[in-house]
Design a protein around this motif. Structure first.
Motif, PDB file in Angstrom:
ATOM      1  N   LEU A 148      13.081  -1.415 -14.403  1.00  0.00           N
ATOM      2  CA  LEU A 148      12.904  -0.535 -13.293  1.00  0.00           C
ATOM      3  C   LEU A 148      12.590  -1.086 -11.846  1.00  0.00           C
ATOM      4  O   LEU A 148      11.237  -1.849 -12.140  1.00  0.00           O
ATOM      5  N   PRO A 149      13.229  -0.938 -11.076  1.00  0.00           N
ATOM      6  CA  PRO A 149      12.702  -1.350  -9.516  1.00  0.00           C
ATOM      7  C   PRO A 149      11.606  -0.579  -8.911  1.00  0.00           C
ATOM      8  O   PRO A 149      11.622   0.620  -9.141  1.00  0.00           O
ATOM      9  N   PHE A 150      10.786  -1.209  -8.160  1.00  0.00           N
ATOM     10  CA  PHE A 150       9.876  -0.331  -7.597  1.00  0.00           C
ATOM     11  C   PHE A 150       9.448  -1.110  -6.248  1.00  0.00           C
ATOM     12  O   PHE A 150       9.485  -2.332  -5.956  1.00  0.00           O
ATOM     13  N   SER A 151       8.778  -0.079  -5.381  1.00  0.00           N
ATOM     14  CA  SER A 151       8.302  -0.790  -3.906  1.00  0.00           C
ATOM     15  C   SER A 151       6.788  -0.308  -3.935  1.00  0.00           C
ATOM     16  O   SER A 151       6.520   0.656  -4.341  1.00  0.00           O
ATOM     17  N   VAL A 152       5.831  -1.148  -3.170  1.00  0.00           N
ATOM     18  CA  VAL A 152       4.659  -0.902  -3.044  1.00  0.00           C
ATOM     19  C   VAL A 152       4.387  -0.978  -1.797  1.00  0.00           C
ATOM     20  O   VAL A 152       4.966  -1.618  -0.948  1.00  0.00           O
ATOM     21  N   VAL A 153       3.428  -0.118  -1.314  1.00  0.00           N
ATOM     22  CA  VAL A 153       2.974   0.097   0.081  1.00  0.00           C
ATOM     23  C   VAL A 153       1.637  -0.253   0.278  1.00  0.00           C
ATOM     24  O   VAL A 153       0.559   0.280  -0.681  1.00  0.00           O
ATOM     25  N   ALA A 154       1.387  -1.418   0.851  1.00  0.00           N
ATOM     26  CA  ALA A 154       0.004  -1.609   1.250  1.00  0.00           C
ATOM     27  C   ALA A 154      -0.221  -1.914   2.615  1.00  0.00           C
ATOM     28  O   ALA A 154       0.359  -2.525   3.495  1.00  0.00           O
ATOM     29  N   SER A 155      -1.490  -1.650   2.931  1.00  0.00           N
ATOM     30  CA  SER A 155      -1.893  -1.545   4.484  1.00  0.00           C
ATOM     31  C   SER A 155      -2.258  -2.783   5.196  1.00  0.00           C
ATOM     32  O   SER A 155      -2.434  -3.901   4.269  1.00  0.00           O
ATOM     33  N   PRO A 156      -2.078  -3.172   6.353  1.00  0.00           N
ATOM     34  CA  PRO A 156      -2.648  -4.526   6.865  1.00  0.00           C
ATOM     35  C   PRO A 156      -4.268  -4.269   6.645  1.00  0.00           C
ATOM     36  O   PRO A 156      -4.741  -3.306   6.165  1.00  0.00           O
TER      37      PRO A 156
END
Length: 212
Positions: A148-156
Motif C-alpha cells: 500500500l502506498p502512502f504519503s506523509v506530511v511533515a513541517s519545516p
C-alpha cells in the motif's frame, strides 16, 4: 473519515521500498531526552523504526506518542499522520459519483494536496499558526510491505516554544475532494475539498535543558 487509516504512531513501522506520523495511545511514555551536547535523538515508533531516518530529518520530531518533548530553545518538526491509499486504479473502489483526477489513488491525493497549516496552542492567547506549501511539507513515494502506498506530511523546522505544555493541530488544504480507494463510504474514505482539521491537539512539552 476512516481514522484507522491515520497512522501517526505506526506509519514508520511500514518498511518502505522507496527512500524518503491516527490512533495514538496516550499511555505511551516519551523517550528520554539527551544531554545538550549530544545529537538530537531520533524518534522511534512503537516497533522501533526510526522516523527521522524514514523522512530524512535531523531535528527532533513531535508526533508519535514516544516523541512528545523538546528542549528549551530547540527547533522541532511536526509529523502528521500518513495518508494511505489503495495500491492502484485497478484495485480502487470509490463512493458513488466520485471520479479521481489521477488514475492511482495516491497520485490523486498528491495532486490535490495544496498546503498544511500548523497551529500551536489553539484556543489560547498563545495561539500561532504557520502555513506551508506542498513542496515544503509533502513526503511521498513510500510503499509498505503490504503493497500500500502512502504519503506523509511533515513541517519545516518550527521555532522553539516557551517552557511547559503545548498542543499542535495540523490542518490540510486540498483543492478538490479526494477518496482513498478503499471503500464506498464517503465519511470514512474521503477527505473534503478546502481546509480541514487533520490531526488535532497533539500534546507535547518543552522542558529545560539539564545543567552541565
Amino acid at each position: 473519515m476512516n481514522r484507522a487509516r491515520f497512522l501517526a504512531a505506526v506509519v514508520p513501522s511500514l518498511l518502505v521500498a522507496a527512500l524518503g506520523g491516527a490512533a495514538a495511545t496516550a499511555s505511551a511514555e516519551a523517550a528520554p531526552l539527551p544531554r545538550p551536547e549530544q545529537q538530537v535523538p531520533h524518534c522511534f515508533d512503537s516497533d522501533g523504526v526510526d522516523v527521522n531516518e524514514l523522512l530524512g530529518l535531523k531535528e527532533r520530531i513531535i508526533g508519535p506518542p514516544s516523541c512528545r518533548e523538546t528542549y528549551a530553545k530547540e527547533k522541532w518538526v511536526r509529523t502528521a499522520p500518513a495518508w494511505v491509499t489503495a495500491p492502484s486504479a485497478e484495485k480502487a473502489v470509490y463512493p458513488e459519483g466520485y471520479t479521481p483526477s489521477r488514475p492511482d489513488p495516491i497520485d490523486d491525493f498528491d495532486s490535490k494536496f495544496v498546503s498544511a497549516t500548523y497551529i500551536n496552542d489553539m484556543g489560547t492567547p498563545r495561539e500561532r499558526s504557520f502555513t506551508y506549501e506542498k513542496k515544503r511539507v509533502l513526503h511521498t513515494g513510500f510503499v509498505g510491505t503490504d503493497g500500500l502506498p502512502f504519503s506523509v506530511v511533515a513541517s519545516p523546522p518550527l521555532k522553539a516554544l516557551p517552557l511547559g505544555p503545548h498542543t499542535n493541530t495540523v490542518l490540510f488544504t486540498l483543492k478538490e475532494q479526494h477518496c482513498d480507494g478503499f471503500g464506498t463510504v464517503e465519511a470514512e474514505n474521503c477527505l473534503p475539498a478546502g481546509t480541514f482539521a487533520y490531526s488535532t491537539d497533539t500534546p507535547f512539552t518543552v522542558v529545560p535543558r539539564p545543567a552541565g
